[in-house]
Design a protein around this motif. Structure first.
Motif, PDB file in Angstrom:
ATOM      1  N   ILE A 155      35.107  34.176  41.227  1.00  0.00           N
ATOM      2  CA  ILE A 155      35.156  34.996  39.997  1.00  0.00           C
ATOM      3  C   ILE A 155      34.342  34.297  38.901  1.00  0.00           C
ATOM      4  CG2 ILE A 155      36.658  36.048  38.244  1.00  0.00           C
ATOM      5  CD1 ILE A 155      38.949  35.898  40.380  1.00  0.00           C
TER       6      ILE A 155
ATOM      7  N   GLY B  81      34.223  46.864  38.327  1.00  0.00           N
ATOM      8  CA  GLY B  81      35.645  46.514  38.346  1.00  0.00           C
ATOM      9  C   GLY B  81      36.438  47.536  37.544  1.00  0.00           C
TER      10      GLY B  81
ATOM     11  N   THR C  55      35.174  42.800  39.919  1.00  0.00           N
ATOM     12  CA  THR C  55      35.708  42.283  38.655  1.00  0.00           C
ATOM     13  C   THR C  55      34.755  42.503  37.484  1.00  0.00           C
ATOM     14  OG1 THR C  55      34.712  40.142  39.128  1.00  0.00           O
ATOM     15  CG2 THR C  55      36.970  40.458  39.863  1.00  0.00           C
TER      16      THR C  55
ATOM     17  N   ASN D 157      42.786  45.529  37.985  1.00  0.00           N
ATOM     18  CA  ASN D 157      42.181  44.495  38.835  1.00  0.00           C
ATOM     19  C   ASN D 157      41.414  43.482  37.991  1.00  0.00           C
ATOM     20  OD1 ASN D 157      43.198  45.626  41.129  1.00  0.00           O
ATOM     21  ND2 ASN D 157      41.271  46.471  41.883  1.00  0.00           N
ATOM     22  N   ARG D 158      40.686  43.999  36.995  1.00  0.00           N
ATOM     23  CA  ARG D 158      39.938  43.090  36.127  1.00  0.00           C
ATOM     24  C   ARG D 158      40.886  42.181  35.344  1.00  0.00           C
ATOM     25  NH1 ARG D 158      35.217  43.566  33.716  1.00  0.00           N
ATOM     26  NH2 ARG D 158      35.905  44.133  31.611  1.00  0.00           N
TER      27      ARG D 158
ATOM     28  N   ALA E 199      42.000  39.366  37.511  1.00  0.00           N
ATOM     29  CA  ALA E 199      40.903  38.411  37.742  1.00  0.00           C
ATOM     30  C   ALA E 199      40.672  37.579  36.485  1.00  0.00           C
ATOM     31  CB  ALA E 199      39.633  39.162  38.126  1.00  0.00           C
TER      32      ALA E 199
END
Ligand code: USQ
Length: 380
Positions: free
Chosen positions: A365, A230, A225, A234-235, A238
């Motif tokens: 995270i 990352g 992330t 996907n980031r 998150a």
């Protein structure tokens, strides 16, 4: 090669399930480099020993493993000699564009590790297993964002009244992406002089937490992330889950090809089960669809809103990269479809699965939240 990575691990599980004998090699480079930027995989992953034992207990089968660096030719020689592979999937390169732009040390490391690993593999195949198929992970980023359509590797060109079928010009956007261009050139040459069979995969950005084999958290693959390791979608997932702003860089109109992890693994497994002809160098563009970064940020915001009733903030941040933010983009991706590939996962469905998986690891995270905002600058 690169079995411990985001794609390497689930691909190994898929190949096991399809009945292949699987041997993996990795030097845990990504784990180490991610720790150095004070981050960690948002999804917990065990040691390689535990991963192999969990894959075995789930009934998928046994993986043989060698710890080692593919850019070390003696180590690679030992592994190829011990396994005599019919195919090698080379995923063992430094994979981060921002990492390669951090400074001279990281740029050189990316150049040396990536280019040397591929040339090592080429020599091992030539000398020990000349019929072995090399399936090499390149990147859609090799092409850059030209103002004309992007073919799959080669195109017909007419210049000053003469015609030829030539490699499409490459115009990468980071030292990392350029290493993949250099690898492609080296593989094309190895194919020409030694008849080595190669599939050079121009893959887009991959997103997702699951494949058909990842039925259980014990089989999770890593999920990064932070701003160095990352990747875009996907980031964004998150960021939404952690209550942090979603960060399209600059105007956010830049477009890239994307595909889910499940689709990535399916394509790579298809490339193994349907190898090129002996002595063929083939190039695929491997992505499902292209999207702008803004489209992805908005879609994550919508799906997150529908599922939680909460609003994820979108915050455009100054673009740390040197890249076009408004451009034409029309790459082809027909060859995998011709081989029989069909997309399995739709974007919104996959985003929903990612959000659900990540929601259980919100604390992991947030623990590394300082590594999320971009700070690796392309500009001098
Ligand atoms: N981006 C944002 N916000 C973010 C992160 C990225 O707007 O928070 C933008 C970037 O500016 C860029 C695009 O999203 O325009 C893609 O960036 P990325 O970090 O998701 O992907 P990239 O650096 O291109 O590299 C990743 C993988 C690499 C792989 C490549 C495929 O790290 O290993 O080769 O995707 S491709 O992009 O097709 O070349």
């Amino acid at each position: 090669m690169g079995i411990d990575g985001y794609i390497g691990w689930p691909l190994s599980l898929r190949l096991l399930r399809e009945g292949h004998e699987v041997t993996g090699m990795d030097n845990f480079y990504t784990r180490k480099r991610v720790r150095e930027v004070n981050s960690d995989s948002a999804l917990p992953i065990g040691s390689m020993k535990k991963r192999i034992s969990d894959a075995s207990s789930s009934g998928l089968g046994e993986i043989k493993f060698f710890r080692g660096d593919v850019s070390n030719s003696e180590k690679l020689h030992e592994v190829i000699k011990a396994t005599e592979p019919e195919a090698v999937v080379h995923l063992a390169e430094q994979r981060s564009a921002p990492y390669s732009m951090l400074g001279l040390k990281q740029a050189k490391e990316t150049m040396v590790k990536n280019i040397v690993s591929t040339i090592n593999l080429v020599y091992e195949v030539k000398d020990q297993v000349p019929d072995c198929h090399i399936l090499k992970l390149g990147t859609m980023g090799e092409y850059g964002t030209p103002n004309i359509d992007i073919p799959e590797g080669f195109f017909d060109i007419e210049y000053r009244g003469r015609k030829d079928h030539l490699p499409f010009p490459k115009n990468a956007g980071s030292w990392y992406h350029w290493t993949k261009v250099h690898d492609s050139n080296n593989l094309m040459f190895a194919n020409r002089v030694w008849n080595i069979s190669v599939t050079d995969v121009m893959q887009g950005v991959v997103y997702g937490t699951r494949t058909e084999e990842i039925s259980d958290p014990d089989l999770y693959t890593r999920f990064d992330t932070d701003e160095v390791w990352g990747t875009a979608l996907n980031r964004f997932c998150a960021q939404a889950v952690a209550g942090l702003p979603i960060t399209p860089y600059g105007k956010g109109n830049q477009a890239r090809g994307f595909l889910s992890l499940e689709d990535s693994v399916s394509c790579l497994a298809l490339g193994i089960s349907k190898p090129p002809k002996k002595g063929e160098y083939r190039v695929y563009n491997q992505f499902d669809e292209y999207y702008t970064v803004n489209h992805l940020a908005k879609t994550v915001q919508e799906v997150y809103g529908e599922e939680t009733g909460k609003i994820a903030e979108i915050k455009h941040v100054e673009n740390p990269r040197v890249e076009m933010e408004d451009h034409y983009y029309n790459p082809e991706n027909q060859k995998l479809k011709d081989l029989g590939y069909r997309r399995k996962r739709e974007l919104r469905q996959e985003i929903s699965i990612i959000l659900e998986d990540l929601s259980r690891y919100r604390d992991r995270i947030l623990k590394h939240r300082d590594s999320i905002m971009p700070r690796t600058l392309w500009k001098a």
